[in-house]
Design an enzyme around this catalytic site. Structure first.
Site, mmCIF file in Angstrom:
data_model
loop_
_atom_site.group_PDB
_atom_site.id
_atom_site.type_symbol
_atom_site.label_atom_id
_atom_site.label_comp_id
_atom_site.label_asym_id
_atom_site.label_seq_id
_atom_site.Cartn_x
_atom_site.Cartn_y
_atom_site.Cartn_z
ATOM 1 N N HIS A 100 0.964 -1.103 0.148
ATOM 2 C CA HIS A 100 0.068 0.096 -0.082
ATOM 3 C C HIS A 100 0.948 1.241 -0.113
ATOM 4 O O HIS A 100 1.909 1.295 0.739
ATOM 5 C CB HIS A 100 -0.962 0.131 1.291
ATOM 6 C CG HIS A 100 -0.254 -0.153 2.548
ATOM 7 N ND1 HIS A 100 0.049 -1.412 2.919
ATOM 8 C CD2 HIS A 100 0.172 0.770 3.406
ATOM 9 C CE1 HIS A 100 0.833 -1.216 4.220
ATOM 10 N NE2 HIS A 100 0.823 -0.138 4.362
ATOM 11 N N HIS A 102 0.736 5.295 0.923
ATOM 12 C CA HIS A 102 0.311 6.492 1.792
ATOM 13 C C HIS A 102 0.185 7.919 1.011
ATOM 14 O O HIS A 102 1.431 8.127 0.467
ATOM 15 C CB HIS A 102 1.074 6.599 3.119
ATOM 16 C CG HIS A 102 0.687 5.629 3.932
ATOM 17 N ND1 HIS A 102 0.069 5.582 4.831
ATOM 18 C CD2 HIS A 102 1.589 4.185 3.787
ATOM 19 C CE1 HIS A 102 0.178 4.327 5.807
ATOM 20 N NE2 HIS A 102 1.058 3.491 5.187
HETATM 21 P P1 5GP Z 1 1.511 0.308 7.502
HETATM 22 O O1 5GP Z 1 2.127 0.911 8.680
HETATM 23 O O2 5GP Z 1 1.492 -1.037 7.174
HETATM 24 O O3 5GP Z 1 2.172 1.194 6.284
HETATM 25 O O4 5GP Z 1 0.158 1.203 7.285
HETATM 26 C C1 5GP Z 1 -1.258 0.681 7.502
HETATM 27 C C2 5GP Z 1 -2.250 1.511 7.485
HETATM 28 O O5 5GP Z 1 -3.323 0.865 7.414
HETATM 29 C C3 5GP Z 1 -2.259 2.257 8.697
HETATM 30 O O6 5GP Z 1 -1.989 3.765 8.551
HETATM 31 C C4 5GP Z 1 -3.382 1.873 9.353
HETATM 32 O O7 5GP Z 1 -4.161 3.039 9.826
HETATM 33 C C5 5GP Z 1 -4.138 1.485 8.119
HETATM 34 N N1 5GP Z 1 -5.397 0.742 8.107
HETATM 35 C C6 5GP Z 1 -4.994 -0.498 9.080
HETATM 36 N N2 5GP Z 1 -6.389 -1.229 9.011
HETATM 37 C C7 5GP Z 1 -7.308 -0.554 8.251
HETATM 38 C C8 5GP Z 1 -8.441 -0.811 8.054
HETATM 39 O O8 5GP Z 1 -9.462 -1.830 8.305
HETATM 40 N N3 5GP Z 1 -9.246 0.253 7.394
HETATM 41 C C9 5GP Z 1 -8.651 1.476 7.040
HETATM 42 N N4 5GP Z 1 -9.147 2.431 6.097
HETATM 43 N N5 5GP Z 1 -7.133 1.520 7.180
HETATM 44 C C10 5GP Z 1 -6.587 0.661 7.954
#
Ligand code: 5GP
Ligand code: ZN
Length: 142
Positions: A100, A102
């Protein structure tokens, strides 16, 4: 689709999300724990954990969408800039093991840092080490 992957479950409609863009290859939706108003995630619809796992078509779709949505997100929340980032791997802080990107809107004076702020101790590298690293990356990229 991977049953225990939260983002696959969003794609499948099992978990609700505030979708901002969708096509055959990607889904973009608001982050549930936003770092700023308009914080948006862009994911490939096919489950892949790491950027380097992405087939070219998924990779191109994700990066094309990130590029296109940057200005849409910025305009929608009247931001002054956007941090575009990917946490790729555990060591980089990736928590959801589905690729993903951001899009974090940034505002003048928001107190946040640049990408450079993710590292606190800078490496000390000689010219010889830098030459070797550049050559190794070049070799691996061929
Ligand atoms: P990472 O740290 O893996 O780069 O970011 C994962 C992101 O996914 C985090 O910013 C977190 O807030 C978001 N996230 C995790 N679970 C969910 C969810 O169920 N729905 C949404 N919309 N975002 C999520
Ligand atoms: Zn997944």
């Amino acid at each position: 689709m991977t049953d225990d992957c939260v983002f696959c479950r969003i794609i499948d409609g099992e978990i609700p999300a505030r979708t901002v863009y969708e096509d055959d290859d990607v889904l973009a939706f608001l982050d549930a724990n936003p770092l700023a108003r308009g914080h948006t995630l862009v994911i490939p619809k096919n489950h892949h954990e790491r950027v380097s796992d992405l087939p070219a078509a998924d990779r191109d779709a994700v990066f094309e969408t990130l590029g296109r949505l940057t200005s849409a997100v910025e305009a929608a929340v009247d931001a002054d800039g956007v941090t575009v980032g990917m946490n790729d791997g555990d060591a980089a802080g990736q928590e959801v093991p589905h690729v993903h990107g951001h899009l974090v809107p940034r505002f003048d004076g928001d107190g946040g840092g640049a990408v450079h702020s993710i590292v606190r101790t800078l490496p000390e590298l000689s010219d010889e080490e830098l030459d070797a690293i550049a050559a190794d990356i070049g070799d691996s990229a061929e």
